[in-house]
Every structure is written in C-alpha cells, then in structure tokens.
Design an enzyme around this catalytic site. Sequence first.
Site, PDB file in Angstrom:
ATOM      1  N   GLU A   1       0.836  -1.203   0.000  1.00  0.00           N
ATOM      2  CA  GLU A   1       0.000   0.000   0.000  1.00  0.00           C
ATOM      3  C   GLU A   1       0.873   1.257   0.000  1.00  0.00           C
ATOM      4  OE1 GLU A   1      -3.559   2.025   2.713  1.00  0.00           O
ATOM      5  OE2 GLU A   1      -2.386   0.371   3.533  1.00  0.00           O
TER       6      GLU A   1
ATOM      7  N   CYS B   1      -5.912  -2.408   1.787  1.00  0.00           N
ATOM      8  CA  CYS B   1      -5.962  -2.422   3.254  1.00  0.00           C
ATOM      9  C   CYS B   1      -7.386  -2.606   3.774  1.00  0.00           C
ATOM     10  CB  CYS B   1      -5.303  -1.148   3.770  1.00  0.00           C
ATOM     11  SG  CYS B   1      -4.948  -1.136   5.548  1.00  0.00           S
TER      12      CYS B   1
ATOM     13  N   LYS C   1      -8.706   4.161  -3.238  1.00  0.00           N
ATOM     14  CA  LYS C   1      -9.322   3.599  -2.034  1.00  0.00           C
ATOM     15  C   LYS C   1     -10.624   4.312  -1.717  1.00  0.00           C
ATOM     16  CE  LYS C   1      -8.102   2.181   2.680  1.00  0.00           C
ATOM     17  NZ  LYS C   1      -7.031   2.182   3.712  1.00  0.00           N
TER      18      LYS C   1
END
Length: 360
Positions: A47, A166, A132
Amino acid sequence: MATLPLIKVAACHAAPVFLDKTATTAKALDLMREAAANGADLVVFPESYIPAFPVWAALWAPILNHDLFERMVENSLYMDGPEIAAISAEAKRLGIFVSLGISERSKASVGCIWNTNLMIGDDGSLLNHHRKLVPTFYEKLIWAPGDGQGLRVNDTRIGKIGALICGENTNPLARYALMAQGEQLHISCWPALWPTRRPDSGSNFDNVAANRIRAGAHSFEAKAFGVLCAGYMDSSMRNFLVDRDPQVAEILDATPRAATMFVDPTGTQIGGLLQHEEGILYADMDLNKCIEPKQFHDVVGYYNRYDVFDFAVTRRRDEPAHWHDTPPTRNQLSDLGETRVAAQQPLEETYRLFNTRDIA
C-alpha cells in the site's frame, strides 16, 4: 487436464525510500527486475509504496504534521508523471504484470491526494486505476475518498486479477463487487504497521491475524488465491520518525509489524511469510484449484438468491466538474453514465442525472 494458468507471484515486502518518489521508483524497478529474473509473472507492491505510508498521522496531532503533509503531496505521483511511465516501460520490457500502491496527486488541486492501486499489464498498459473508497481512521487526515471506477477485475493471460487496499478488505460489498466479476487472484496491500494505542494502554489490534483473517475470508468466499503484500519499516524510516520526536520510539517498537504471505482458495496459508525482514516472497499458483471449491458454495453462482438480494455498483470516476462547451454526444453521456455490475441504466436516465437538455 489443466485449463487455467499456472503462475508465479512475487510479493515485495519492501520499505520505500521514505518520502522520496524518485529513489523509491528506482528501488521498485530493481525489485521488478529481481522478481522477473526469478520467474515471476506478477509482481505486487505494498500500500502507498511510492512514496510511503503516512504513519505519522497516527503519532502526532494534525497541527504538528503540516510540513509532512506538504512533503507527502510533493512526492505523490501524477498519473502521467515520469515515475509511472518508468514502471510501465519496465513491466513491458520484462513481460510482467505489476500491482503498484501509490499516493496519487490531483491535477485539479494542489493539496488533494488519493490512496491508489494500479494494475499494469505485461505490455506496459494501465489495466486498472483504483482509488481507495474510504481512507481508514487517521488516513482521512491525508487522503481524499476514492470512487467506484476502479472496482474492476482484469481478465489477463495469467488469470482474473482484482485488488483492494488495506481496510477495503473489511468491506463485504467491495469484495463482492470483485467476486461478481469472476476474480481468481485477489491482491490485498497493507502498510508496514498500524499504530492504534500507546503501549501502556494495551493493544486492540493484532496486525498479522487481522490481515490473515480478512484475506483468508475473501479467498474462502471467492474461491480465489490471495496475495497479502505488506510494507516494511526499515531503520531509515524509523530513524526519521524518532529523530522528529523520540517519544514515538516506544510506540513504533511496540506496534506489531505486518506480514506478507499467500493464501489458497480454501483460505489456507501457503508458502512462507515475511514480517521482520525485507525481501521478496514467491508462490506458485495453479488457478485450476479455484474450480473444485465452487462445488461447495459459489456465492456468485448457484449459492445465492438473486430474487432476494439486489446489488448494484456505480463505477464512475468522480471529477470536480463536467464541462459541456457543446451539447454532449451519446458517447460522452455513456462515458459519464453509471456503469452497474448487474445492469446498465438506460441512456435517457443517465442523461437526466447529468441535468443536460439535448441529446445530440
């Protein structure tokens, strides 16, 4: 008889050159070359690998971090910048696929950045660009929310590959959106560590267990292989943070380190694990092993009730404005319209949503 690909995946459990996009890009290129030399078809990075994960947002109050935010923005990447161009060119030269975590910079704002994952093809093309959906906890102080445009599975010569960043792997709807596209290999990318409390107040988060549970659950439900690729905090990164404030040494040293590993379509860990040392982890994957478990429960096949559940996903890139210097054409409206997993909205409804008057 095998009909699906047999592939080799490399997961880079690696530290960035902290907050240095140029040096970290050079390091990524070296890792790609090493992985390709060892036969990897797909190379995965953690990430926000370029330029770093903003762990300082967990350590100090926002008013103490303005300079670090400015540095993070300055070292975030434009999509048409030289760093992504270099990664793409090297992927083409090596003939490998690359999953890359970056902090992405906006052309519309000098201070807007996103937590982004890119999938780059073996021909150097950009296969997917995912932001994200929701920055997690203190990440909201750094990154803007993303959109659904990147909720896509790439159908490649090495299988159908999807990725989430994540905490998105905690979102069952985001995960189902990828399952519903026939995902066979799921990438989840993670930071090197996730501070949640001071050591004297105990811990409520087991990093390795939390990531393994989420990735294992997804692989079990999707009947897909899983790649968990976490970052690594090297001494340079630790020293940078501790030199700024010696009191955070105790927090950093007491926070569990994330691990890089692989799981199979039953959710079982396969191969090794990297946690306390930097390196590249490899796994051979036979995607034919995704088939048999579908007999037990295929949640995007017979093991669901579409007459009971109705699920739709808006896959549209969020933009600050849509400019219509001339009346939009049907193609332009189609590009702007809502793309759904289950069904496409009629063009006239999309047209109405964008509050225009004439269909050319």
